[in-house]
Design an enzyme around this catalytic site. Sequence first.
Site, PDB file in Angstrom:
ATOM      1  N   ASP A 198       0.834  -1.193   0.000  1.00  0.00           N
ATOM      2  CA  ASP A 198       0.000   0.000   0.000  1.00  0.00           C
ATOM      3  C   ASP A 198       0.877   1.254   0.000  1.00  0.00           C
ATOM      4  OD1 ASP A 198      -2.122  -1.723   0.264  1.00  0.00           O
ATOM      5  OD2 ASP A 198      -2.384  -1.380   2.421  1.00  0.00           O
ATOM      6  N   VAL A 199       0.305   2.347  -0.479  1.00  0.00           N
ATOM      7  CA  VAL A 199       1.017   3.630  -0.488  1.00  0.00           C
ATOM      8  C   VAL A 199       1.505   3.985   0.915  1.00  0.00           C
ATOM      9  CG1 VAL A 199       0.743   6.123  -0.834  1.00  0.00           C
ATOM     10  CG2 VAL A 199      -0.180   4.518  -2.529  1.00  0.00           C
TER      11      VAL A 199
END
Length: 319
Positions: free
Chosen positions: A152-153
Amino acid sequence: MTSISDAGQVRPTGDRRSLPVPDGLDGMRLDQAVSRLFGLSRTVAATLVEAGDALVDGAPRPKSDRVAAGSWLEVLLPAPPVAPTVIPETVPGLRVVHSDDDIVVVDKPVGVAAHPSPGWSGPTVIGGLAALGHTIATSGAAERQGIVHRLDVGTTGVMVVAKSEQAYTLLKRAFKAREVEKRYHAVVQGHLDPLRGTVDAPIDRHPTHDYRWAVVAGGKPSITHYDTLEAFPAASLLDVRLETGRTHQIRVHLSTLRHPCVGDLTYGADPTLSARLKLNRQWLHARELAFVHPRTAEQVRFVSDYPDDLELALRILRD
Protein backbone atom coordinates in the site's frame (compact mmCIF):
# COMPACT_ATOMS: atom_id res chain seq x y z
CA MET A 1 -17.87 9.09 -29.07
CA THR A 2 -18.21 12.51 -27.41
CA SER A 3 -21.01 14.49 -25.81
CA ILE A 4 -21.52 18.09 -24.70
CA SER A 5 -21.66 18.78 -20.99
CA ASP A 6 -23.91 21.41 -19.35
CA ALA A 7 -20.92 23.73 -19.29
CA GLY A 8 -20.58 23.42 -23.06
CA GLN A 9 -17.38 21.36 -22.91
CA VAL A 10 -16.86 18.26 -25.02
CA ARG A 11 -16.37 15.17 -22.86
CA PRO A 12 -15.56 11.62 -24.03
CA THR A 13 -18.14 8.93 -23.34
CA GLY A 14 -18.41 5.22 -23.81
CA ASP A 15 -21.19 3.14 -25.32
CA ARG A 16 -24.90 3.67 -24.88
CA ARG A 17 -26.61 0.50 -23.69
CA SER A 18 -30.35 -0.24 -23.61
CA LEU A 19 -31.99 -3.27 -22.00
CA PRO A 20 -34.99 -4.25 -19.89
CA VAL A 21 -34.61 -4.53 -16.12
CA PRO A 22 -34.39 -8.28 -15.33
CA ASP A 23 -36.75 -9.90 -12.84
CA GLY A 24 -33.90 -10.40 -10.36
CA LEU A 25 -33.44 -6.63 -9.95
CA ASP A 26 -37.12 -5.81 -9.45
CA GLY A 27 -37.50 -3.29 -6.62
CA MET A 28 -33.80 -2.44 -6.43
CA ARG A 29 -32.55 1.14 -6.20
CA LEU A 30 -31.67 2.63 -9.60
CA ASP A 31 -28.01 3.24 -8.75
CA GLN A 32 -27.66 -0.30 -7.39
CA ALA A 33 -29.30 -1.76 -10.49
CA VAL A 34 -26.96 0.15 -12.79
CA SER A 35 -24.00 -0.99 -10.69
CA ARG A 36 -25.05 -4.65 -10.80
CA LEU A 37 -25.97 -4.72 -14.50
CA PHE A 38 -22.84 -3.07 -15.84
CA GLY A 39 -20.21 -4.04 -13.27
CA LEU A 40 -19.66 -0.45 -12.09
CA SER A 41 -18.87 0.71 -8.59
CA ARG A 42 -21.76 2.20 -6.61
CA THR A 43 -20.06 5.60 -6.73
CA VAL A 44 -19.68 5.57 -10.52
CA ALA A 45 -23.24 4.29 -10.98
CA ALA A 46 -24.65 7.01 -8.72
CA THR A 47 -22.67 9.65 -10.61
CA LEU A 48 -24.11 8.44 -13.92
CA VAL A 49 -27.66 8.57 -12.58
CA GLU A 50 -27.20 12.04 -11.10
CA ALA A 51 -25.76 13.29 -14.41
CA GLY A 52 -28.83 12.09 -16.29
CA ASP A 53 -26.89 9.35 -18.11
CA ALA A 54 -29.22 6.58 -16.87
CA LEU A 55 -32.83 6.75 -18.03
CA VAL A 56 -35.77 4.58 -17.02
CA ASP A 57 -38.43 4.33 -19.75
CA GLY A 58 -36.86 7.36 -21.42
CA ALA A 59 -36.86 9.64 -18.38
CA PRO A 60 -34.23 10.51 -15.72
CA ARG A 61 -35.01 9.34 -12.21
CA PRO A 62 -33.47 9.95 -8.76
CA LYS A 63 -30.83 7.39 -7.84
CA SER A 64 -32.93 6.17 -4.91
CA ASP A 65 -35.94 5.35 -7.13
CA ARG A 66 -36.85 1.67 -7.28
CA VAL A 67 -36.79 -0.01 -10.70
CA ALA A 68 -39.49 -2.39 -11.87
CA ALA A 69 -38.84 -5.59 -13.81
CA GLY A 70 -39.46 -5.01 -17.50
CA SER A 71 -38.81 -1.25 -17.37
CA TRP A 72 -36.51 -0.08 -20.15
CA LEU A 73 -33.12 1.08 -18.90
CA GLU A 74 -30.84 3.25 -21.06
CA VAL A 75 -27.33 3.96 -19.77
CA LEU A 76 -24.51 5.99 -21.28
CA LEU A 77 -21.44 4.20 -19.96
CA PRO A 78 -18.31 6.22 -19.14
CA ALA A 79 -15.37 6.08 -21.49
CA PRO A 80 -12.81 3.45 -20.51
CA PRO A 81 -9.99 4.97 -18.48
CA VAL A 82 -6.74 5.74 -20.25
CA ALA A 83 -3.99 3.46 -18.98
CA PRO A 84 -1.44 5.42 -16.93
CA THR A 85 2.14 5.48 -18.14
CA VAL A 86 5.40 5.02 -16.27
CA ILE A 87 7.34 8.29 -15.91
CA PRO A 88 10.95 8.05 -14.69
CA GLU A 89 11.08 10.12 -11.51
CA THR A 90 13.57 10.29 -8.67
CA VAL A 91 11.87 9.03 -5.51
CA PRO A 92 13.41 10.34 -2.29
CA GLY A 93 13.93 7.57 0.24
CA LEU A 94 13.59 4.70 -2.24
CA ARG A 95 16.55 2.43 -1.48
CA VAL A 96 17.77 -0.48 -3.60
CA VAL A 97 18.62 -3.35 -1.25
CA HIS A 98 19.71 -5.84 -3.91
CA SER A 99 19.91 -5.93 -7.70
CA ASP A 100 21.02 -8.53 -10.24
CA ASP A 101 20.03 -9.49 -13.79
CA ASP A 102 16.71 -10.99 -12.64
CA ILE A 103 15.39 -9.09 -9.64
CA VAL A 104 15.65 -5.78 -7.85
CA VAL A 105 14.69 -5.58 -4.18
CA VAL A 106 13.77 -2.17 -2.78
CA ASP A 107 13.00 -0.65 0.59
CA LYS A 108 9.87 1.36 -0.18
CA PRO A 109 9.26 4.64 1.69
CA VAL A 110 5.84 5.91 2.75
CA GLY A 111 3.79 7.84 0.19
CA VAL A 112 4.98 5.79 -2.78
CA ALA A 113 2.76 3.48 -4.85
CA ALA A 114 4.06 0.28 -6.42
CA HIS A 115 3.04 1.38 -9.93
CA PRO A 116 0.98 4.05 -11.72
CA SER A 117 -2.80 3.73 -11.52
CA PRO A 118 -5.86 5.86 -12.36
CA GLY A 119 -6.27 8.61 -9.79
CA TRP A 120 -2.70 8.36 -8.45
CA SER A 121 -0.33 11.16 -9.49
CA GLY A 122 2.32 10.62 -6.83
CA PRO A 123 5.67 8.81 -6.99
CA THR A 124 5.92 5.09 -7.81
CA VAL A 125 8.44 2.31 -7.30
CA ILE A 126 8.49 1.60 -11.05
CA GLY A 127 9.08 5.25 -11.88
CA GLY A 128 11.82 5.48 -9.27
CA LEU A 129 13.58 2.38 -10.60
CA ALA A 130 13.37 3.74 -14.16
CA ALA A 131 15.02 6.96 -12.98
CA LEU A 132 17.81 4.88 -11.43
CA GLY A 133 18.41 3.12 -14.76
CA HIS A 134 16.92 -0.28 -13.92
CA THR A 135 15.34 -2.18 -16.81
CA ILE A 136 12.20 -4.01 -15.70
CA ALA A 137 10.52 -7.11 -17.20
CA THR A 138 7.98 -6.29 -19.89
CA SER A 139 5.43 -8.87 -18.74
CA GLY A 140 2.16 -7.59 -17.30
CA ALA A 141 0.09 -4.52 -18.14
CA ALA A 142 2.15 -1.55 -19.37
CA GLU A 143 1.90 0.37 -16.09
CA ARG A 144 2.56 -2.75 -13.96
CA GLN A 145 5.41 -4.38 -15.85
CA GLY A 146 7.67 -6.35 -13.54
CA ILE A 147 5.32 -6.03 -10.57
CA VAL A 148 4.80 -9.40 -8.85
CA HIS A 149 3.34 -8.05 -5.57
CA ARG A 150 2.46 -4.68 -4.08
CA LEU A 151 2.58 -2.65 -0.89
CA ASP A 152 0.00 0.00 0.00
CA VAL A 153 1.02 3.63 -0.49
CA GLY A 154 1.01 4.09 3.29
CA THR A 155 2.95 0.88 4.01
CA THR A 156 6.75 0.86 4.05
CA GLY A 157 9.22 -1.96 3.67
CA VAL A 158 10.81 -4.55 1.46
CA MET A 159 9.45 -5.34 -2.01
CA VAL A 160 10.77 -7.30 -5.01
CA VAL A 161 10.36 -6.37 -8.70
CA ALA A 162 11.17 -8.70 -11.63
CA LYS A 163 13.80 -7.56 -14.14
CA SER A 164 13.82 -10.62 -16.42
CA GLU A 165 10.88 -12.40 -18.02
CA GLN A 166 11.92 -15.66 -16.33
CA ALA A 167 11.91 -13.97 -12.95
CA TYR A 168 8.48 -12.46 -13.58
CA THR A 169 6.96 -15.82 -14.50
CA LEU A 170 8.52 -17.77 -11.63
CA LEU A 171 7.90 -15.13 -8.95
CA LYS A 172 4.27 -14.65 -9.98
CA ARG A 173 3.84 -18.41 -9.77
CA ALA A 174 5.55 -18.53 -6.35
CA PHE A 175 3.35 -15.77 -4.91
CA LYS A 176 0.23 -17.46 -6.26
CA ALA A 177 1.31 -20.83 -4.82
CA ARG A 178 1.99 -19.18 -1.41
CA GLU A 179 5.65 -20.16 -1.58
CA VAL A 180 6.92 -16.68 -0.66
CA GLU A 181 7.42 -15.84 3.01
CA LYS A 182 6.00 -12.39 3.73
CA ARG A 183 6.45 -11.03 7.24
CA TYR A 184 5.19 -7.69 8.47
CA HIS A 185 5.43 -5.89 11.77
CA ALA A 186 2.36 -3.98 12.95
CA VAL A 187 1.52 -1.93 16.01
CA VAL A 188 -2.15 -2.38 16.84
CA GLN A 189 -4.45 -0.90 19.44
CA GLY A 190 -4.95 -2.91 22.62
CA HIS A 191 -3.92 -6.49 23.36
CA LEU A 192 -5.02 -9.48 21.28
CA ASP A 193 -6.54 -12.50 22.95
CA PRO A 194 -5.06 -14.99 22.25
CA LEU A 195 -1.63 -13.38 21.91
CA ARG A 196 -0.89 -15.67 18.95
CA GLY A 197 -3.46 -16.75 16.40
CA THR A 198 -4.77 -16.97 12.85
CA VAL A 199 -7.45 -14.99 11.07
CA ASP A 200 -9.14 -16.95 8.27
CA ALA A 201 -11.81 -14.68 6.80
CA PRO A 202 -12.68 -13.89 3.14
CA ILE A 203 -12.01 -10.37 1.84
CA ASP A 204 -13.64 -8.38 -0.94
CA ARG A 205 -14.49 -4.76 -1.69
CA HIS A 206 -16.49 -2.99 0.99
CA PRO A 207 -20.20 -3.07 0.00
CA THR A 208 -20.62 0.71 0.41
CA HIS A 209 -17.13 2.31 0.44
CA ASP A 210 -15.19 1.97 -2.82
CA TYR A 211 -11.81 2.81 -1.27
CA ARG A 212 -12.09 0.21 1.50
CA TRP A 213 -12.06 -3.57 1.71
CA ALA A 214 -13.90 -5.76 4.20
CA VAL A 215 -14.54 -9.29 5.40
CA VAL A 216 -17.37 -10.32 3.12
CA ALA A 217 -19.15 -13.65 2.73
CA GLY A 218 -18.17 -15.03 -0.66
CA GLY A 219 -14.98 -12.93 -0.80
CA LYS A 220 -11.55 -14.28 -1.70
CA PRO A 221 -9.98 -16.66 0.84
CA SER A 222 -7.62 -14.70 3.09
CA ILE A 223 -5.39 -16.04 5.88
CA THR A 224 -3.29 -13.98 8.30
CA HIS A 225 -1.12 -15.38 11.11
CA TYR A 226 -0.02 -13.11 13.97
CA ASP A 227 2.18 -13.32 17.06
CA THR A 228 2.57 -10.68 19.78
CA LEU A 229 6.19 -9.54 20.12
CA GLU A 230 5.78 -6.78 22.70
CA ALA A 231 2.88 -5.32 24.69
CA PHE A 232 2.49 -1.69 25.76
CA PRO A 233 -0.23 -0.14 27.96
CA ALA A 234 -2.35 0.90 24.96
CA ALA A 235 -0.98 -1.15 22.07
CA SER A 236 0.89 -4.24 20.90
CA LEU A 237 3.71 -4.90 18.45
CA LEU A 238 2.86 -7.90 16.25
CA ASP A 239 4.79 -10.12 13.89
CA VAL A 240 2.39 -10.90 11.05
CA ARG A 241 2.81 -13.59 8.39
CA LEU A 242 0.63 -13.53 5.32
CA GLU A 243 -0.47 -16.78 3.76
CA THR A 244 -2.45 -14.92 1.09
CA GLY A 245 -1.98 -11.44 -0.32
CA ARG A 246 -5.27 -9.57 -0.62
CA THR A 247 -5.49 -5.81 -0.86
CA HIS A 248 -5.36 -4.26 2.65
CA GLN A 249 -5.44 -7.80 4.11
CA ILE A 250 -3.59 -7.13 7.37
CA ARG A 251 -5.43 -3.85 7.94
CA VAL A 252 -8.84 -5.45 7.30
CA HIS A 253 -8.24 -8.56 9.42
CA LEU A 254 -6.84 -6.66 12.40
CA SER A 255 -9.67 -4.13 12.22
CA THR A 256 -12.15 -7.02 12.15
CA LEU A 257 -10.60 -8.25 15.42
CA ARG A 258 -11.21 -4.73 16.81
CA HIS A 259 -7.47 -4.12 17.01
CA PRO A 260 -6.77 -1.83 14.03
CA CYS A 261 -3.25 -0.76 13.17
CA VAL A 262 -2.38 2.36 15.13
CA GLY A 263 -2.74 5.38 12.84
CA ASP A 264 -5.03 3.58 10.38
CA LEU A 265 -7.98 5.98 10.48
CA THR A 266 -9.48 4.34 7.37
CA TYR A 267 -10.06 1.16 9.37
CA GLY A 268 -11.13 2.59 12.71
CA ALA A 269 -7.96 3.60 14.55
CA ASP A 270 -8.24 6.06 17.43
CA PRO A 271 -7.17 9.51 16.11
CA THR A 272 -6.15 10.63 19.60
CA LEU A 273 -3.63 7.79 19.98
CA SER A 274 -2.40 8.38 16.42
CA ALA A 275 -1.74 12.04 17.23
CA ARG A 276 0.06 11.16 20.48
CA LEU A 277 2.37 8.84 18.53
CA LYS A 278 2.83 11.51 15.82
CA LEU A 279 1.56 9.14 13.13
CA ASN A 280 -0.23 10.21 9.97
CA ARG A 281 -0.43 6.70 8.50
CA GLN A 282 -0.85 3.13 9.67
CA TRP A 283 1.95 1.55 11.74
CA LEU A 284 2.57 -1.29 9.29
CA HIS A 285 5.93 -2.32 7.85
CA ALA A 286 6.94 -5.08 5.43
CA ARG A 287 9.75 -6.44 7.58
CA GLU A 288 10.99 -9.56 5.72
CA LEU A 289 10.64 -11.16 2.31
CA ALA A 290 12.04 -14.61 1.53
CA PHE A 291 11.75 -16.64 -1.68
CA VAL A 292 13.60 -18.96 -4.02
CA HIS A 293 15.73 -16.94 -6.43
CA PRO A 294 14.29 -17.44 -9.94
CA ARG A 295 17.68 -18.21 -11.51
CA THR A 296 19.97 -19.64 -8.83
CA ALA A 297 17.17 -21.62 -7.08
CA GLU A 298 18.72 -20.58 -3.75
CA GLN A 299 16.61 -19.30 -0.87
CA VAL A 300 17.14 -15.56 -0.41
CA ARG A 301 15.93 -13.35 2.42
CA PHE A 302 15.75 -9.57 2.72
CA VAL A 303 15.03 -7.51 5.85
CA SER A 304 13.99 -3.88 6.21
CA ASP A 305 14.58 -1.69 9.28
CA TYR A 306 11.80 0.49 10.65
CA PRO A 307 11.63 3.99 9.12
CA ASP A 308 11.97 7.03 11.36
CA ASP A 309 8.26 7.71 11.91
CA LEU A 310 7.52 4.15 13.04
CA GLU A 311 10.64 4.05 15.21
CA LEU A 312 9.56 7.30 16.88
CA ALA A 313 6.09 5.91 17.62
CA LEU A 314 7.67 2.86 19.27
CA ARG A 315 9.90 5.03 21.45
CA ILE A 316 6.90 7.03 22.63
CA LEU A 317 5.03 3.81 23.48
CA ARG A 318 8.01 2.50 25.44
CA ASP A 319 8.56 5.70 27.44
